[in-house]
Design an enzyme around this catalytic site. Structure first.
Site, PDB file in Angstrom:
ATOM      1  N   ARG A  50      13.786  -2.247  11.685  1.00 32.90           N
ATOM      2  CA  ARG A  50      12.436  -1.792  11.332  1.00 32.90           C
ATOM      3  C   ARG A  50      11.626  -2.933  10.703  1.00 32.90           C
ATOM      4  NH1 ARG A  50      11.838   3.501   7.708  1.00 32.90           N
ATOM      5  NH2 ARG A  50      12.464   2.066   6.060  1.00 32.90           N
ATOM      6  N   LYS A 149       5.617  -1.191   7.441  1.00 34.77           N
ATOM      7  CA  LYS A 149       5.870  -1.185   5.986  1.00 34.77           C
ATOM      8  C   LYS A 149       5.254  -2.464   5.432  1.00 34.77           C
ATOM      9  CE  LYS A 149       9.441   0.389   3.780  1.00 34.77           C
ATOM     10  NZ  LYS A 149       9.139   1.620   3.054  1.00 34.77           N
ATOM     11  N   GLU A 182       2.953  13.054   4.705  1.00 36.62           N
ATOM     12  CA  GLU A 182       4.148  12.623   3.979  1.00 36.62           C
ATOM     13  C   GLU A 182       3.804  12.439   2.504  1.00 36.62           C
ATOM     14  OE1 GLU A 182       5.624   8.724   5.062  1.00 36.62           O
ATOM     15  OE2 GLU A 182       3.623   7.965   5.465  1.00 36.62           O
TER      16      GLU A 182
HETATM   17  N1  PXG Z   1       7.225   7.176   3.783  1.00 33.13           N
HETATM   18  C1  PXG Z   1       6.798   6.054   3.185  1.00 33.13           C
HETATM   19  C2  PXG Z   1       5.338   5.818   3.083  1.00 33.13           C
HETATM   20  C3  PXG Z   1       7.728   5.137   2.681  1.00 33.13           C
HETATM   21  O1  PXG Z   1       7.295   4.021   2.085  1.00 33.13           O
HETATM   22  C4  PXG Z   1       9.518   6.598   3.409  1.00 33.13           C
HETATM   23  C5  PXG Z   1       8.540   7.460   3.903  1.00 33.13           C
HETATM   24  C6  PXG Z   1      10.953   6.930   3.589  1.00 33.13           C
HETATM   25  O2  PXG Z   1      11.546   6.064   4.557  1.00 33.13           O
HETATM   26  P1  PXG Z   1      13.084   5.681   4.496  1.00 33.13           P
HETATM   27  O3  PXG Z   1      13.287   4.874   5.727  1.00 33.13           O
HETATM   28  O4  PXG Z   1      13.292   4.904   3.232  1.00 33.13           O
HETATM   29  O5  PXG Z   1      13.846   6.949   4.507  1.00 33.13           O
HETATM   30  C7  PXG Z   1       9.099   5.396   2.791  1.00 33.13           C
HETATM   31  C8  PXG Z   1      10.070   4.402   2.255  1.00 33.13           C
HETATM   32  C9  PXG Z   1       9.638   3.473  -3.866  1.00 33.13           C
HETATM   33  C10 PXG Z   1       9.899   3.063  -2.473  1.00 33.13           C
HETATM   34  O6  PXG Z   1       9.760   2.625  -4.765  1.00 33.13           O
HETATM   35  C11 PXG Z   1       9.904   3.981  -1.437  1.00 33.13           C
HETATM   36  C12 PXG Z   1      10.124   3.577  -0.131  1.00 33.13           C
HETATM   37  C13 PXG Z   1      10.336   2.259   0.127  1.00 33.13           C
HETATM   38  C14 PXG Z   1      10.347   1.364  -0.893  1.00 33.13           C
HETATM   39  C15 PXG Z   1      10.120   1.746  -2.201  1.00 33.13           C
HETATM   40  O7  PXG Z   1       9.290   4.638  -4.075  1.00 33.13           O
HETATM   41  N2  PXG Z   1      10.094   4.526   0.830  1.00 33.13           N
END
Ligand code: PXG
Length: 291
Positions: A50, A149, A182
């Site tokens: 990713r 991201k 989300e």
């Molecule tokens: N939506 C968004 C906007 C994200 O940034 C997720 C969903 C979940 O994706 P994954 O692949 O992790 O299941 C994310 C990712 C934090 C933090 O500090 C959160 C994410 C990444 C980095 C930091 O809250 N979430």
């Protein structure tokens, strides 16, 4: 702590970036957040894949192969004994001048931090979160696709500010046409009976790796899993709601916009799925060994 900066492991005090790095000046760059469990980097290959897709989308060439990146992550974990931790991979556009043009930045910056994270205190995993839907609309996918991201998380931060200012822990963002999208760093699921529903990728959410894992685990354990558009009405009438993300893992929601969800305590499906997730994360096949 030892930090990987551009191919070298350096002490935290020496791990710095230039004030002319476009990652800082413009949020021009991409990142990943990854967990390690029991001495293994959880779904490392999926996260690295990713990262390269995010980079490709912003026309940034990472100066390592995906294989080299995986090795660098594992080395950084080893150097910090990061066996149950949180890894942040950051790729910046690199040093340039005070203008937007990314092609004036010859060398992307590579940073790997192997540390720990606790997103919510333990009580929220037992008692559940109170959340709200917010006015900040999720980025339009044709403006800045949430699957990138990127280092610019202001859209999410503005939503988080709204939630915290209202005295709750988390925000749910709607998309540009008003459907549920989300949370600020997590995907959202609704449970009704044995059916799990989550917004489809085209609604403009990040297609999360935890989301994907939970969908597979649920399907393998007798749940029907659907991707469907949802309105706030569907959230208000859900039997259970939970959020998924690398940092949050699987966290129950017990109240949204002051509407109590189910009995106001984490429901049985949420608790079962959280356990299935923990069990899966503890299995050797879900991660790359650090030592
Ligand atoms: N939506 C968004 C906007 C994200 O940034 C997720 C969903 C979940 O994706 P994954 O692949 O992790 O299941 C994310 C990712 C934090 C933090 O500090 C959160 C994410 C990444 C980095 C930091 O809250 N979430």
């Amino acid at each position: 702590m030892m930090i990987h900066v551009n191919g070298k492991l350096v002490p935290e005090s020496e791990a710095t970036v230039s004030v002319f790095d476009h990652g800082l000046l413009y949020g021009d760059g991409v990142f990943e957040g990854i967990r390690s469990y029991n001495g293994r980097v959880f779904l490392l290959r999926e996260h690295v894949k990713r990262l390269y897709q995010s980079a490709q989308a912003i026309n940034l060439t990472i100066p390592l192969t995906p294989e080299e990146m995986c090795r660098a992550v594992i080395e950084t974990c080893r150097a910090n004994n990061c066996l149950n931790g949180y890894i942040r991979l950051v790729i910046t556009r690199g040093v340039g001048n005070l203008g937007l043009n990314p092609y004036q930045c010859p060398k992307p910056g590579v940073i790997i931090i192997a540390a720990t994270i606790q997103l919510y205190p333990a009580e929220f995993y037992e008692k559940g979160l109170r959340i709200i839907t917010v006015g900040t609309v999720r980025n339009h996918p044709e403006a800045l696709n949430p699957n990138i991201k990127s280092l610019n998380y202001l859209n999410n931060i503005l939503a988080k500010i709204e939630a915290i200012n209202c005295g709750v822990q988390e925000a749910v963002m709607l998309n540009h046409i008003g459907y549920v999208c989300e949370a600020t760093g997590d995907n959202i699921f609704v449970v009704n009976g044995q059916t799990l529903i989550t917004p489809p990728g085209w609604c403009g959410c990040l297609v999360g790796i935890t989301r994907d894992t939970v969908m597979k685990l649920a399907a393998a354990n007798g749940y029907t899993v659907r991707e469907s558009v949802m309105t706030r009405y569907d959230l208000y009438n859900a039997e259970e709601i939970f959020l998924t993300g690398t940092a949050a893992e699987l966290v129950p929601v017990v109240e949204i916009d002051k509407r109590k969800i189910g009995a106001g305590v984490p429901g049985p499906a949420t608790r079962q799925l959280a356990q299935l997730f923990r069990d899966y994360a503890a299995q050797p096949e879900s991660g790359e060994p650090i030592v």
